[in-house]
Motif scaffolding. Structure first.
Motif, PDB file in Angstrom:
ATOM      1  N   LEU A  29      -5.209   0.852 -10.802  1.00  0.00           N
ATOM      2  CA  LEU A  29      -4.829   0.893  -9.398  1.00  0.00           C
ATOM      3  C   LEU A  29      -5.989   1.394  -8.538  1.00  0.00           C
ATOM      4  O   LEU A  29      -6.517   2.481  -8.777  1.00  0.00           O
ATOM      5  CB  LEU A  29      -3.622   1.820  -9.208  1.00  0.00           C
ATOM      6  CG  LEU A  29      -3.147   2.041  -7.780  1.00  0.00           C
ATOM      7  CD1 LEU A  29      -2.581   0.741  -7.202  1.00  0.00           C
ATOM      8  CD2 LEU A  29      -2.107   3.140  -7.731  1.00  0.00           C
ATOM      9  N   PRO A  30      -6.407   0.624  -7.531  1.00  0.00           N
ATOM     10  CA  PRO A  30      -7.431   1.129  -6.607  1.00  0.00           C
ATOM     11  C   PRO A  30      -6.860   2.285  -5.782  1.00  0.00           C
ATOM     12  O   PRO A  30      -5.724   2.206  -5.302  1.00  0.00           O
ATOM     13  CB  PRO A  30      -7.743  -0.068  -5.711  1.00  0.00           C
ATOM     14  CG  PRO A  30      -7.173  -1.256  -6.377  1.00  0.00           C
ATOM     15  CD  PRO A  30      -6.039  -0.761  -7.232  1.00  0.00           C
ATOM     16  N   VAL A  31      -7.643   3.337  -5.651  1.00  0.00           N
ATOM     17  CA  VAL A  31      -7.221   4.528  -4.905  1.00  0.00           C
ATOM     18  C   VAL A  31      -8.295   4.881  -3.897  1.00  0.00           C
ATOM     19  O   VAL A  31      -9.480   4.912  -4.228  1.00  0.00           O
ATOM     20  CB  VAL A  31      -6.997   5.732  -5.853  1.00  0.00           C
ATOM     21  CG1 VAL A  31      -6.680   6.989  -5.062  1.00  0.00           C
ATOM     22  CG2 VAL A  31      -5.903   5.429  -6.862  1.00  0.00           C
ATOM     23  N   ILE A  46       0.860  -1.176   0.000  1.00  0.00           N
ATOM     24  CA  ILE A  46       0.000   0.000   0.000  1.00  0.00           C
ATOM     25  C   ILE A  46       0.896   1.226   0.000  1.00  0.00           C
ATOM     26  O   ILE A  46       1.814   1.336   0.813  1.00  0.00           O
ATOM     27  CB  ILE A  46      -0.934   0.019   1.228  1.00  0.00           C
ATOM     28  CG1 ILE A  46      -1.846  -1.210   1.210  1.00  0.00           C
ATOM     29  CG2 ILE A  46      -1.750   1.315   1.258  1.00  0.00           C
ATOM     30  CD1 ILE A  46      -2.737  -1.342   2.422  1.00  0.00           C
ATOM     31  N   LEU A  47       0.633   2.137  -0.933  1.00  0.00           N
ATOM     32  CA  LEU A  47       1.368   3.397  -0.995  1.00  0.00           C
ATOM     33  C   LEU A  47       0.521   4.485  -0.357  1.00  0.00           C
ATOM     34  O   LEU A  47      -0.615   4.728  -0.783  1.00  0.00           O
ATOM     35  CB  LEU A  47       1.695   3.762  -2.446  1.00  0.00           C
ATOM     36  CG  LEU A  47       2.392   5.101  -2.656  1.00  0.00           C
ATOM     37  CD1 LEU A  47       3.730   5.153  -1.907  1.00  0.00           C
ATOM     38  CD2 LEU A  47       2.580   5.377  -4.136  1.00  0.00           C
ATOM     39  N   PRO A  54       1.768  -0.355  -6.476  1.00  0.00           N
ATOM     40  CA  PRO A  54       1.328  -1.055  -5.266  1.00  0.00           C
ATOM     41  C   PRO A  54      -0.021  -1.719  -5.550  1.00  0.00           C
ATOM     42  O   PRO A  54      -0.582  -1.583  -6.641  1.00  0.00           O
ATOM     43  CB  PRO A  54       1.177   0.087  -4.248  1.00  0.00           C
ATOM     44  CG  PRO A  54       0.806   1.273  -5.092  1.00  0.00           C
ATOM     45  CD  PRO A  54       1.552   1.090  -6.391  1.00  0.00           C
ATOM     46  N   HIS A  55      -0.546  -2.411  -4.575  1.00  0.00           N
ATOM     47  CA  HIS A  55      -1.868  -3.018  -4.713  1.00  0.00           C
ATOM     48  C   HIS A  55      -2.967  -1.986  -4.460  1.00  0.00           C
ATOM     49  O   HIS A  55      -4.098  -2.156  -4.919  1.00  0.00           O
ATOM     50  CB  HIS A  55      -2.032  -4.183  -3.729  1.00  0.00           C
ATOM     51  CG  HIS A  55      -1.111  -5.312  -4.030  1.00  0.00           C
ATOM     52  ND1 HIS A  55       0.110  -5.465  -3.420  1.00  0.00           N
ATOM     53  CD2 HIS A  55      -1.222  -6.335  -4.905  1.00  0.00           C
ATOM     54  CE1 HIS A  55       0.698  -6.547  -3.890  1.00  0.00           C
ATOM     55  NE2 HIS A  55      -0.089  -7.090  -4.792  1.00  0.00           N
ATOM     56  N   LEU A  56      -2.634  -0.920  -3.703  1.00  0.00           N
ATOM     57  CA  LEU A  56      -3.596   0.112  -3.317  1.00  0.00           C
ATOM     58  C   LEU A  56      -2.831   1.386  -3.013  1.00  0.00           C
ATOM     59  O   LEU A  56      -1.705   1.327  -2.512  1.00  0.00           O
ATOM     60  CB  LEU A  56      -4.363  -0.331  -2.059  1.00  0.00           C
ATOM     61  CG  LEU A  56      -5.279   0.683  -1.377  1.00  0.00           C
ATOM     62  CD1 LEU A  56      -6.523   0.947  -2.233  1.00  0.00           C
ATOM     63  CD2 LEU A  56      -5.697   0.201   0.013  1.00  0.00           C
ATOM     64  N   ALA A  57      -3.455   2.535  -3.311  1.00  0.00           N
ATOM     65  CA  ALA A  57      -2.867   3.824  -2.928  1.00  0.00           C
ATOM     66  C   ALA A  57      -3.869   4.585  -2.069  1.00  0.00           C
ATOM     67  O   ALA A  57      -5.062   4.646  -2.389  1.00  0.00           O
ATOM     68  CB  ALA A  57      -2.496   4.648  -4.160  1.00  0.00           C
TER      69      ALA A  57
END
Length: 107
Positions: free
Chosen positions: A85-87, A15-16, A58-61
């Motif tokens: 990318l999910p945000v 996760i970012l 990443p997988h999520l931000a």
């Protein structure tokens, strides 16, 4: 930009977190690492883009809307132009037009 990280069994979820407030980054890192996630941090959009260039998507931000320089909405636009990318947007903004514009950006 690098491709999405692999989803191998047992691989950590990355996760970012992007926020210009070091206290918020610290809380997010603590909570997410405690839950078993790998956490990357950036204090601005440009730094987030550099992080992605070095580490891949990443997988999520988790992205703050109000960042110095390039704002969080523009960061989302750039990321979503080449990825799915999910945000999750983070904000203390309660201005309805800003919230609506933010939702339209990531929808």
């Amino acid at each position: 930009m690098k491709a999405d990280p692999s989803h191998r069994p047992g691989a950590a979820t990355h996760i970012l977190c992007v926020d210009d407030d070091p206290d918020i980054l610290r809380v997010l890192r603590y909570a997410l690492e405690d839950a078993g996630f790998e956490v990357g941090e950036a204090t601005g959009a440009e730094e987030a883009l550099s992080w992605i260039e070095r580490h891949g998507l990443p997988h999520l931000a988790l992205v703050d809307i109000r960042l110095p320089g390039l704002d969080g909405l523009e960061l989302c636009r750039r990321l979503l132009a080449y990825s799915d990318l999910p945000v999750i947007l983070l904000t203390a903004v309660d201005d309805e037009p800003t919230v609506v514009r933010s939702l339209e950006t990531v929808a």
